[in-house]
Design a protein around this motif. Structure first.
Motif, short mmCIF file in Angstrom:
data_model
loop_
_atom_site.label_atom_id
_atom_site.label_comp_id
_atom_site.label_asym_id
_atom_site.label_seq_id
_atom_site.Cartn_x
_atom_site.Cartn_y
_atom_site.Cartn_z
N TRP A 487 0.90 -1.13 -0.29
CA TRP A 487 0.00 0.03 0.11
C TRP A 487 0.86 1.33 0.18
O TRP A 487 0.14 2.35 -0.49
CB TRP A 487 -0.97 0.14 1.14
N ARG A 537 4.00 -5.33 -5.40
CA ARG A 537 2.55 -4.83 -5.16
C ARG A 537 1.57 -5.34 -5.94
O ARG A 537 0.48 -5.68 -5.61
CB ARG A 537 2.61 -3.25 -5.20
N ALA A 541 -1.70 -7.81 -5.03
CA ALA A 541 -2.96 -7.35 -5.59
C ALA A 541 -3.61 -8.53 -6.12
O ALA A 541 -4.76 -8.56 -5.93
CB ALA A 541 -2.95 -6.19 -6.55
#
Length: 554
Positions: A487, A537, A541
């Motif tokens: 995040w 990341r 996800a």
């Protein structure tokens, strides 16, 4: 061997209707049990009942039978000498040691050594035996260096180590641990885990823990306590048995309810493949997902380092408890960026946030910018209203925004409740929702994932990410490297009293020096992704989307 915990049909119903049970279970001397369940499922309520705090100090309707203590050759004399429900905390404490979810609530004395000595003094242990016992307990808990410190000056993680020493110094029959690693850096987690492993072959341990990967270490599910009692969100017992069997049979159900699982169990639930990262099939499946992740954004969003600086420090120094905690800190918080501030326990992360929010006066240097909103590490320190709705609405927040936040943080069913009747995880979600409602230009959050299950952690981090994407300057402290990688836009490492590094998450994961300075170790999943040069990341996800699919399939 006779049990040291004996429950038959034990059910606890709190005034608002939440609770836990019915539970029928025995725990033998020396047995280690993990209590697993989503936030709000009654895990802390169960531990408080075992400790004698329910219903003596926490109002509840309790039915069934509960006995604690004794055991084969037990120190208590008779087989079941204590009924915690009727006898209360004082009687139960002769057999039970407790590390509470928030260690601050259990601290009585100003000096660490006195705090650890207190249980022995209450038992009239001869003075000549107290000093060596205190020293031994602090060493086992990895807190010997804190012996002469004032308890009010310690960080949350340091207090957790001291609380463990105080809970074990009198050699209890039963040790209750309510998220004992929630505020700890990687060395602290290892120290507490090792300390619990050494509490004694005749001490039963009941552990509530969200950070299962950190607790298990490199062993995966095999590193968890051998027995698990799994609770559904309703507080009912979902399963009770060998940990491997419970995770294999109920892993998907626990994942659907928002629980963190150890990595091997998580991958089996998401991919339908067992064996964790040791399995070639799992590794191939993850690398296939990585191809999808390659197109996902990773690292710092374009241009975020050139966006407007909203809050800045120059030459900032902060003193606390007569000592300099921070010095020469130069830091810019920019609009539209989410900054993760990481560091070892006691490095000064919370102190830095307090200075940024204007709650700690600089000893030197400057803090320039608008007054920031701060979500405290302890949610109860900022509760002001009589209801959950009133807490979010405090300060004339629009009704539509209140309703939106109630839904976003899964608080709709508790809208009319007193905030003080919520679970620890629910209070954390409420404190974050209430501060987000005010939409200040700068938002600070001290350990926003503390005490939260997977679903609630994701909701909290997504809300902070949304706030940054909406133009706010957002900064948070965290020991959760997975959340930081998924995040944050940048990682600021606080070490040695100042800023030791300022990196993108991807660069931070690959910088052994910065990781060591932050007191963090790379979890196995992130290590695998880094090893194969996968955009972390994006890959995380994709895994979260798989978790969503599991929930939808239910």
């Amino acid at each position: 061997m006779r049990p040291v915990v004996h429950a038959v049909g034990l059910e606890v119903v709190l005034p608002g209707g939440d609770g836990v049970g019915p539970l029928t279970a025995d725990v033998a001397p020396g047995e280690h049990v993990l209590v697993l369940g989503p936030s709000g499922s009654g895990k802390t309520t169960l531990l408080r009942t075992l400790a004698g705090a329910v219903p003596q100090h926490v109002r509840a309707h309790v039915t069934g039978t509960l006995r604690v203590g004794g055991g084969e050759g037990g120190r208590g004399g008779s087989v079941f000498p204590v009924d915690p429900v009727s006898d209360g905390v004082a009687a139960t404490s002769a057999h039970v040691g407790t590390v509470a979810q928030d260690p601050v609530t259990g601290v009585c004395l100003t000096l660490v050594a006195d705090e650890v000595a207190l249980p022995l003094e209450n038992r009239a242990v001869p003075p000549e035996r107290i000093g060596p016992a205190v020293e031994g307990a602090l060493v086992v808990a990895g807190a010997a260096h804190l012996r002469e410190r004032a308890s009010g000056e310690l960080s949350g993680g340091e207090l957790q180590r001291v609380a463990l020493a105080a809970a074990t110094v009198a050699r209890p029959r039963v040790l209750l641990l309510d998220e004992p690693t929630s505020m700890l850096d990687a060395p602290g987690v290892a120290a507490v885990r090792d300390a619990v492993a050494r509490v004694g072959d005749d001490v039963a341990v009941v552990l509530v823990e969200h950070r299962l990967d950190e607790w298990a270490g490199q062993a995966g599910s095999a590193g968890l306590p051998p027995r698990t009692i799994a609770l559904a969100r309703s507080g009912r017992v979902l399963a009770d048995g060998p940990t491997a069997d419970v995770l294999a049979r109920h892993g998907r159900a626990l994942l659907r309810q928002g629980c963190w699982l150890p990595l091997d169990a998580e991958l089996e639930a998401l991919l339908g493949l067992g064996g964790g990262l040791a399995s070639d099939d799992v590794r191939r499946a993850l690398l296939a997902l990585a191809r999808e992740a390659a197109a996902a954004p990773s690292g710092l969003p374009a241009g975020s380092r050139t966006r407007e600086v909203v809050l800045r420090t120059r030459g900032l120094a902060v003193r606390a408890g007569g000592r300099e905690v921070l010095r020469d800190v130069d830091l810019d918080l920019r609009a539209g960026a989410l900054t993760a501030i990481v560091g070892a326990n006691g490095a000064g992360k919370s102190t830095l946030l307090a200075a940024l929010a204007g709650l700690e006066a600089p000893a030197a240097g400057t803090v320039e910018g608008p007054r920031a909103g701060l979500v405290f590490q302890d949610p109860e320190h900022q509760l002001v209203a009589a209801t959950v709705t009133g807490e979010i609405a405090f300060g004339a927040v629009a009704p539509g925004r209140v309703a939106e936040l109630l839904d976003a943080f899964d608080l709709r069913d508790w809208a009319d409740r007193s905030p003080y009747t919520l679970s620890g995880g629910q209070k954390r979600r409420l404190s974050l929702a209430a501060m987000l409602a005010h939409e200040r230009p700068v938002l600070l959050a001290d350990e926003p994932g503390f005490g939260l299950d997977r679903a609630a952690t994701r909701a909290a981090m997504a809300a902070l990410r949304e706030a940054a994407d909406g133009g706010l300057a957002v900064a948070l402290t965290s020991h959760d490297l997975r959340a930081v990688a998924a995040w944050a836009d940048r990682v600021v490492v606080v070490a040695g009293g100042g800023v030791a590094a300022d990196l993108t998450p991807e660069a931070f994961l690959r910088d052994a020096t910065a990781l060591a300075a932050a007191g963090m170790s790379v979890p196995a999943l992130l290590g695998f992704l880094v090893e194969h040069d996968v955009p972390v990341r994006g890959a995380l996800a994709v895994l979260e989307r798989l978790a969503d699919d599991v929930a939808v399939a239910a």
